[in-house]
Every structure is written in structure tokens, then in C-alpha cells.
Design a protein around this motif. Structure first.
Motif, PDB file in Angstrom:
ATOM      1  N   THR A  66       0.877  -1.167   0.000  1.00 33.71           N
ATOM      2  CA  THR A  66       0.000   0.000   0.000  1.00 33.71           C
ATOM      3  C   THR A  66       0.914   1.217   0.000  1.00 33.71           C
ATOM      4  N   VAL A  67       0.779   2.060  -1.017  1.00 37.61           N
ATOM      5  CA  VAL A  67       1.696   3.187  -1.162  1.00 37.61           C
ATOM      6  C   VAL A  67       0.947   4.512  -1.105  1.00 37.61           C
ATOM      7  N   HIS A  68       1.428   5.424  -0.263  1.00 39.14           N
ATOM      8  CA  HIS A  68       0.885   6.781  -0.237  1.00 39.14           C
ATOM      9  C   HIS A  68       1.942   7.692  -0.826  1.00 39.14           C
ATOM     10  N   ASP A  69       1.702   8.102  -2.080  1.00 43.40           N
ATOM     11  CA  ASP A  69       2.666   8.922  -2.804  1.00 43.40           C
ATOM     12  C   ASP A  69       2.288  10.395  -2.610  1.00 43.40           C
ATOM     13  N   LEU A  70       3.159  11.141  -1.932  1.00 47.74           N
ATOM     14  CA  LEU A  70       2.837  12.538  -1.624  1.00 47.74           C
ATOM     15  C   LEU A  70       3.324  13.509  -2.702  1.00 47.74           C
ATOM     16  N   GLY A  71       3.911  12.992  -3.770  1.00 47.81           N
ATOM     17  CA  GLY A  71       4.331  13.858  -4.870  1.00 47.81           C
ATOM     18  C   GLY A  71       5.713  14.455  -4.659  1.00 47.81           C
ATOM     19  N   THR A  72       5.877  15.710  -5.099  1.00 50.19           N
ATOM     20  CA  THR A  72       7.195  16.348  -5.021  1.00 50.19           C
ATOM     21  C   THR A  72       7.157  17.539  -4.066  1.00 50.19           C
ATOM     22  N   ASP A  73       8.348  18.057  -3.725  1.00 49.63           N
ATOM     23  CA  ASP A  73       8.459  19.264  -2.898  1.00 49.63           C
ATOM     24  C   ASP A  73       7.688  19.090  -1.583  1.00 49.63           C
ATOM     25  N   VAL A  74       7.854  17.935  -0.949  1.00 49.84           N
ATOM     26  CA  VAL A  74       7.058  17.600   0.235  1.00 49.84           C
ATOM     27  C   VAL A  74       7.764  18.068   1.517  1.00 49.84           C
ATOM     28  N   PRO A  75       7.141  18.942   2.310  1.00 44.15           N
ATOM     29  CA  PRO A  75       7.771  19.405   3.548  1.00 44.15           C
ATOM     30  C   PRO A  75       7.796  18.294   4.610  1.00 44.15           C
ATOM     31  N   PRO A  76       8.787  18.319   5.529  1.00 48.44           N
ATOM     32  CA  PRO A  76       8.903  17.275   6.551  1.00 48.44           C
ATOM     33  C   PRO A  76       7.601  17.005   7.306  1.00 48.44           C
ATOM     34  N   ASP A  77       6.908  18.066   7.728  1.00 50.62           N
ATOM     35  CA  ASP A  77       5.681  17.895   8.503  1.00 50.62           C
ATOM     36  C   ASP A  77       4.625  17.083   7.764  1.00 50.62           C
ATOM     37  N   GLU A  78       4.571  17.289   6.445  1.00 52.79           N
ATOM     38  CA  GLU A  78       3.573  16.585   5.642  1.00 52.79           C
ATOM     39  C   GLU A  78       3.884  15.079   5.622  1.00 52.79           C
ATOM     40  N   PHE A  79       5.172  14.746   5.459  1.00 53.14           N
ATOM     41  CA  PHE A  79       5.567  13.331   5.489  1.00 53.14           C
ATOM     42  C   PHE A  79       5.113  12.695   6.807  1.00 53.14           C
ATOM     43  N   ILE A  80       5.414  13.385   7.916  1.00 54.46           N
ATOM     44  CA  ILE A  80       5.162  12.802   9.231  1.00 54.46           C
ATOM     45  C   ILE A  80       3.654  12.697   9.509  1.00 54.46           C
ATOM     46  N   ARG A  81       2.917  13.721   9.048  1.00 53.36           N
ATOM     47  CA  ARG A  81       1.454  13.700   9.234  1.00 53.36           C
ATOM     48  C   ARG A  81       0.857  12.441   8.595  1.00 53.36           C
ATOM     49  N   VAL A  82       1.300  12.126   7.372  1.00 52.34           N
ATOM     50  CA  VAL A  82       0.721  10.972   6.666  1.00 52.34           C
ATOM     51  C   VAL A  82       1.256   9.651   7.240  1.00 52.34           C
ATOM     52  N   VAL A  83       2.526   9.637   7.659  1.00 55.59           N
ATOM     53  CA  VAL A  83       3.079   8.424   8.290  1.00 55.59           C
ATOM     54  C   VAL A  83       2.223   8.058   9.503  1.00 55.59           C
ATOM     55  N   LYS A  84       1.904   9.069  10.305  1.00 54.48           N
ATOM     56  CA  LYS A  84       1.101   8.852  11.513  1.00 54.48           C
ATOM     57  C   LYS A  84      -0.299   8.363  11.144  1.00 54.48           C
ATOM     58  N   ARG A  85      -0.943   9.109  10.234  1.00 48.60           N
ATOM     59  CA  ARG A  85      -2.324   8.806   9.856  1.00 48.60           C
ATOM     60  C   ARG A  85      -2.463   7.385   9.300  1.00 48.60           C
ATOM     61  N   GLU A  86      -1.479   6.987   8.483  1.00 51.36           N
ATOM     62  CA  GLU A  86      -1.576   5.687   7.816  1.00 51.36           C
ATOM     63  C   GLU A  86      -0.868   4.570   8.576  1.00 51.36           C
ATOM     64  N   LYS A  87      -0.246   4.908   9.704  1.00 48.09           N
ATOM     65  CA  LYS A  87       0.538   3.942  10.475  1.00 48.09           C
ATOM     66  C   LYS A  87       1.531   3.203   9.569  1.00 48.09           C
ATOM     67  N   ALA A  88       2.256   3.991   8.779  1.00 46.56           N
ATOM     68  CA  ALA A  88       3.200   3.412   7.814  1.00 46.56           C
ATOM     69  C   ALA A  88       4.395   2.784   8.530  1.00 46.56           C
ATOM     70  N   GLN A  89       4.924   1.709   7.946  1.00 44.99           N
ATOM     71  CA  GLN A  89       6.119   1.065   8.506  1.00 44.99           C
ATOM     72  C   GLN A  89       7.396   1.574   7.843  1.00 44.99           C
ATOM     73  N   VAL A  90       7.228   2.126   6.611  1.00 43.29           N
ATOM     74  CA  VAL A  90       8.411   2.584   5.875  1.00 43.29           C
ATOM     75  C   VAL A  90       8.167   3.981   5.312  1.00 43.29           C
ATOM     76  N   LEU A  91       9.211   4.813   5.394  1.00 46.31           N
ATOM     77  CA  LEU A  91       9.168   6.153   4.796  1.00 46.31           C
ATOM     78  C   LEU A  91      10.255   6.212   3.722  1.00 46.31           C
ATOM     79  N   GLY A  92       9.861   6.482   2.490  1.00 48.16           N
ATOM     80  CA  GLY A  92      10.804   6.561   1.372  1.00 48.16           C
ATOM     81  C   GLY A  92      10.986   8.010   0.951  1.00 48.16           C
ATOM     82  N   LEU A  93      12.233   8.480   1.013  1.00 50.67           N
ATOM     83  CA  LEU A  93      12.511   9.876   0.647  1.00 50.67           C
ATOM     84  C   LEU A  93      13.326   9.921  -0.626  1.00 50.67           C
ATOM     85  N   SER A  94      12.794  10.593  -1.646  1.00 48.30           N
ATOM     86  CA  SER A  94      13.503  10.709  -2.908  1.00 48.30           C
ATOM     87  C   SER A  94      14.118  12.094  -3.031  1.00 48.30           C
TER      88      SER A  94
END
Ligand code: B12
Length: 212
Positions: free
Chosen positions: A118-146
Motif C-alpha cells: 500500500t503506497v501513499h505517494d505525496l508527490g514532489t516538494d514535500v515538507p517534513p511535517d507533511e511526510f510525518i502527518r501521513v506516516v502517523k495517519r496511515e501507520k506506515a512502517q516505511v518512509l521513502g525519501l527521494s
């Protein structure tokens, strides 16, 4: 093998859209694995980048090459092997703040989805807070930073620091991807892994989650 490899790469370097798309289709029809076709396209992209660096190509040429790459991806993506298994794990991914490159990230997303993640793709130019907000909401196990720009190491570091501040660092594995990432970036950013290759990324993420 080499001859054929460079022929497709060459067509991309010469920005021959029609030829690139025909060759991709032909290689797929002849049963060539998507991975090999993607490698050839990546080789072409690297050469486009070099020509830009040497000022032989302009920004408009980079845009054109990126456009052709995306069209080629549209032909390849439906042919990627689709896994029957679902719910292997949840991954949040995006290109970090200040960086708009997304071709490589989109390949990573396509491979992960096709493998049943299950992948939540946040697109480009993503601020740190946005990554963390979605990690929390989705209870993600992995965070991929490009990140493809040299400056991307800073926002990567900031993102991992934000993850730490939120008390989530232990539960979430972080993997960096992109052209300039290496062991040093991994250390600076405080990540768990890095790769310049989406297939290796897939292998590492499976290892993280203990799935096959
Ligand atoms: C295409 C391209 C563009 C396109 C991007 C289109 C798009 N939608 O992505 C456009 C024209 C928009 C562009 C813009 C710019 N670009 Co540009 N671009 C490139 C180019 C030619 C190719 C990048 C690419 O797509 N490669 C192909 C993909 C498949 O490879 P990849 O990204 O490495 O991805 C693979 C792996 O890294 C991995 N991966 C990727 N992400 C992730 C994530 C995870 C989690 C994992 C596990 C794996 C993974 O999987 C992929 C497949 O194996 C490179 C040159 C090069 N050699 O790479 C320059 C390059 C990156 N660009 C560059 C520059 C300077 C710019 C601009 C500043 C130009 C300008 N003057 O405006 C802007 C920056 C805009 C911004 N703020 O981001 C420089 C960067 C220099 C630097 N040291 O920072 C480069 C290196 C060119 C050069 N040699 O000068 N660019």
C-alpha cells in the motif's frame, strides 16, 4: 546485448519520441523484462543529464526527455508483474522539499504497488511535517525519501529529525533514493538505507518488513 541497450538509450538521448516508444513496445513484445528496459531508459536519461551539464543541451531538452520517459513508463507499467498478494505493508513516499524531480520516485512507486504494497505517494516538494502527518495517519512502517538535487540531503535530514521528535523513529524504517544518495547521505540524514536503484529499493523494503 550492449548494442540493443545503447540503441534505446541513444534514441532517448536524441529525443526521438516515436522511436523510443516503438522500441519499448517492441522489446516488451519480444518478452524482454521490464527491468532491463527501464535500465536502458535510465542509461539514456543519465546521458541527457551529462549533455545538460556540458551545456550541449538546454533545460527544454531535459523537459522533453522527461516527457518521453513518462510516456515510455505508461507503456511499461501495465506489464509489470502484478502480485496477487495484498497488504504486504504500508509505505509513505515522496520527493523532499525543494526538489521537483519525480521520474525515479514514480518508478519506485510503480514497483511497490505492483508488488502488493500500500503506497501513499505525496508527490514532489514535500515538507517534513507533511511526510510525518501521513506516516502517523496511515501507520506506515516505511518512509521513502527521494531526492535528485545535491541540496536534497538537508530536507532529508530535517524529515528524519521530525520523525524522531514525534517519537516515531523506532517504528518507521527510512530509505533514501535518488541519483546522489550514498552511505554518507544515509549517515548525515540518519536513515536506515539508501539506493540508486528502484529494484534494490524493493528488495531492501521487503527485507525491512520481512516479506517476500
Ligand atoms: C529529467 C531531469 C529534470 C526534469 C525533471 C522532470 C521530472 N518530472 O522529474 C526537469 C526538466 C523538470 C528538471 C529540472 C531541474 N533540474 Co534536472 N535533471 C533531470 C535528469 C536529466 C534526469 C533525472 C531522472 O529522472 N533520472 C532517471 C531516474 C529513473 O533516475 P533516478 O531519479 O536516479 O531514480 C532511480 C533511483 O535513484 C531510484 N529512486 C528514485 N527515487 C527513489 C526513492 C526511494 C524511496 C527509493 C528506494 C528509490 C528511489 O529509483 C529510480 C529507478 O532506479 C538529471 C540528470 C541525471 N543524470 O539524473 C537532471 C539533474 C538532476 N537536474 C539538475 C538541475 C540542475 C535541475 C534544475 C535546477 C535546472 C534549472 N536550472 O532549473 C531544475 C530543478 C528543479 C527542482 N527544483 O527540482 C542537475 C542537478 C545538479 C545537482 N547537483 O543538484 C542534474 C543532475 C543535471 C546536471 N547534470 O546538471 N530536471
Amino acid at each position: 546485448m550492449k548494442g540493443k541497450n545503447s540503441e534505446l538509450a541513444e534514441a532517448l538521448v536524441n529525443l526521438e519520441e516515436k522511436r523510443v516508444l516503438e522500441m519499448v513496445q517492441k522489446q516488451l513484445n519480444s518478452g524482454k523484462p521490464a527491468r532491463e528496459i527501464l535500465n536502458q531508459l535510465k542509461e539514456g536519461m543519465d546521458n541527457v543529464g551529462k549533455k545538460y551539464e556540458e551545456k550541449e543541451y538546454f533545460l527544454s531538452d531535459l523537459v522533453m526527455a522527461a516527457e518521453i520517459f513518462k510516456l515510455a513508463m505508461e507503456i511499461i507499467e501495465p506489464k509489470l508483474e502484478i502480485s496477487k498478494e495484498k497488504e504486504k505493508g504500508t509505505i509513505v513516499i515522496g520527493t523532499v522539499k525543494g526538489d521537483l524531480h519525480d521520474i525515479g520516485k514514480n518508478i519506485m512507486v510503480a514497483l511497490l504497488k505492483n508488488d502488493g504494497f500500500t503506497v501513499h505517494d505525496l508527490g514532489t516538494d514535500v515538507p517534513p511535517d507533511e511526510f510525518i502527518r501521513v506516516v502517523k495517519r496511515e501507520k506506515a512502517q516505511v518512509l521513502g525519501l527521494s531526492g535528485i538535487l545535491t541540496m536534497a540531503v538537508e530536507p532529508m535530514k530535517e524529515t528524519v529529525e521530525t520523525l524522531k521528535r514525534e517519537g516515531l523513529r523506532k517504528e518507521v524504517k527510512v530509505i533514501l533514493g535518488g541519483l546522489p544518495v550514498d552511505e554518507k547521505w544515509k549517515e548525515i540524514a540518519g536513515a536506515d538505507a539508501f539506493t540508486q536503484d528502484a529494484y534494490e529499493g524493493l528488495r531492501i523494503i521487503k527485507e525491512f518488513l520481512g516479506v517476500r
